[in-house]
Design an enzyme around this catalytic site. Structure first.
Site, PDB file in Angstrom:
ATOM      1  N   SER A   1       0.713  -1.160   0.130  1.00  0.00           N
ATOM      2  CA  SER A   1      -0.040   0.012  -0.052  1.00  0.00           C
ATOM      3  C   SER A   1       0.974   1.066   0.032  1.00  0.00           C
ATOM      4  O   SER A   1       1.822   1.472  -0.912  1.00  0.00           O
ATOM      5  CB  SER A   1      -1.115  -0.033   1.218  1.00  0.00           C
ATOM      6  OG  SER A   1      -1.973   0.985   1.091  1.00  0.00           O
TER       7      SER A   1
ATOM      8  N   ASP B   1     -10.095  -4.609  -4.117  1.00  0.00           N
ATOM      9  CA  ASP B   1      -9.535  -3.670  -3.118  1.00  0.00           C
ATOM     10  C   ASP B   1     -10.305  -2.511  -3.026  1.00  0.00           C
ATOM     11  O   ASP B   1     -10.459  -1.795  -4.163  1.00  0.00           O
ATOM     12  CB  ASP B   1      -8.130  -3.433  -3.675  1.00  0.00           C
ATOM     13  CG  ASP B   1      -7.368  -2.703  -2.715  1.00  0.00           C
ATOM     14  OD1 ASP B   1      -7.790  -1.888  -1.776  1.00  0.00           O
ATOM     15  OD2 ASP B   1      -5.998  -2.886  -2.582  1.00  0.00           O
TER      16      ASP B   1
ATOM     17  N   HIS C   1      -8.185  -5.321   0.292  1.00  0.00           N
ATOM     18  CA  HIS C   1      -6.696  -4.514   0.821  1.00  0.00           C
ATOM     19  C   HIS C   1      -5.993  -5.594   1.700  1.00  0.00           C
ATOM     20  O   HIS C   1      -6.014  -4.910   3.024  1.00  0.00           O
ATOM     21  CB  HIS C   1      -7.209  -3.076   1.095  1.00  0.00           C
ATOM     22  CG  HIS C   1      -5.952  -2.384   1.029  1.00  0.00           C
ATOM     23  ND1 HIS C   1      -5.227  -1.877  -0.235  1.00  0.00           N
ATOM     24  CD2 HIS C   1      -5.424  -1.828   2.045  1.00  0.00           C
ATOM     25  CE1 HIS C   1      -4.221  -1.383   0.227  1.00  0.00           C
ATOM     26  NE2 HIS C   1      -4.124  -1.171   1.488  1.00  0.00           N
TER      27      HIS C   1
END
Length: 223
Positions: A121, A173, A204
């Protein structure tokens, strides 16, 4: 006072050899260096491989999209649009802190071509910036559920033009849409990079089939 970020360290070294491989793995927004520590034993790395995993803790700073709340963050995220407007200066500051960790591993006897830079991320955005601009040849770049935030600001390094890159993303996600992973893959492929791209039916996060694939990739690029 140390100039280095605080880190969590884990080692894979069944044969008790001298450590000669390293993976520097950056966590996501609001997490910590402990986030991916439990993954190391699940990777299925080769028994004759001696690898040090370094999981740095991001500094705490206010994050605009979270109402200015102070939390572990590699940089400030200014808006949650698909363009993901970010604080580029803070990405560069965090990148220099990761370069310092690379330099420390080299001082410990790990050659730069045996160092992988990885990130999840927000940490992946910094990993892109570090690895693609690093002046010494690295072993590989691994980015998970992330985006290439600084294409217009990276001075792409000739030394890493053939860098193996692994991009992985969840198709469901809700935080970093899968199209951002696809965009990075397409951009880097168009620039001639060796990109391996995988998606998984997840949000995610990471999943076990992905962890197993990461292990196979690490066995290859760190061999």
């Amino acid at each position: 006072m140390s100039k280095y970020l605080d880190v969590v360290t884990a080692e894979h070294n069944p044969a008790q050899k001298k450590i000669d491989r390293a993976v520097i793995w950056l966590h996501g927004l609001g997490a910590s260096g402990h986030d991916f520590e439990p993954v190391v034993p699940q990777l299925g790395l080769a028994d004759d491989m001696a690898v040090r995993f370094i999981f740095p803790h991001a500094p705490k700073r206010p994050v605009t999209v979270n109402g200015g709340m102070v939390m572990p963050a590699w940089y400030d995220i200014l808006e949650m649009s698909l363009e993901r407007k970010v604080d580029v200066a803070q990405i560069e500051t965090s990148s220099q802190q990761i370069r310092d960790l690379i330099a420390r591993e080299i001082e410990r006897g790990v050659k730069p071509e045996h160092i992988v830079i990885a990130g999840f991320s927000q940490g992946g955005a910094v990993a892109y910036h570090v690895a693609l601009s690093h002046p010494e040849r690295l072993a590989g770049l691994m980015t998970l559920s992330t985006y290439l935030a600084t294409n217009d600001n990276i001075e792409y390094s000739a030394a890493n033009r053939d860098l193996p890159i692994l991009i992985e993303h969840g198709t469901h996600d809700p935080v970093v849409p899968v199209m951002l992973g696809e965009q990075a893959q397409q951009l880097l492929t168009s620039k001639g990079y060796n990109v391996e791209y995988h998606t998984y039916p997840m949000a995610h996060q990471v999943c076990m089939p992905q962890i197993q694939n990461i292990g196979k990739w690490l066995n290859t690029v760190l061999a």
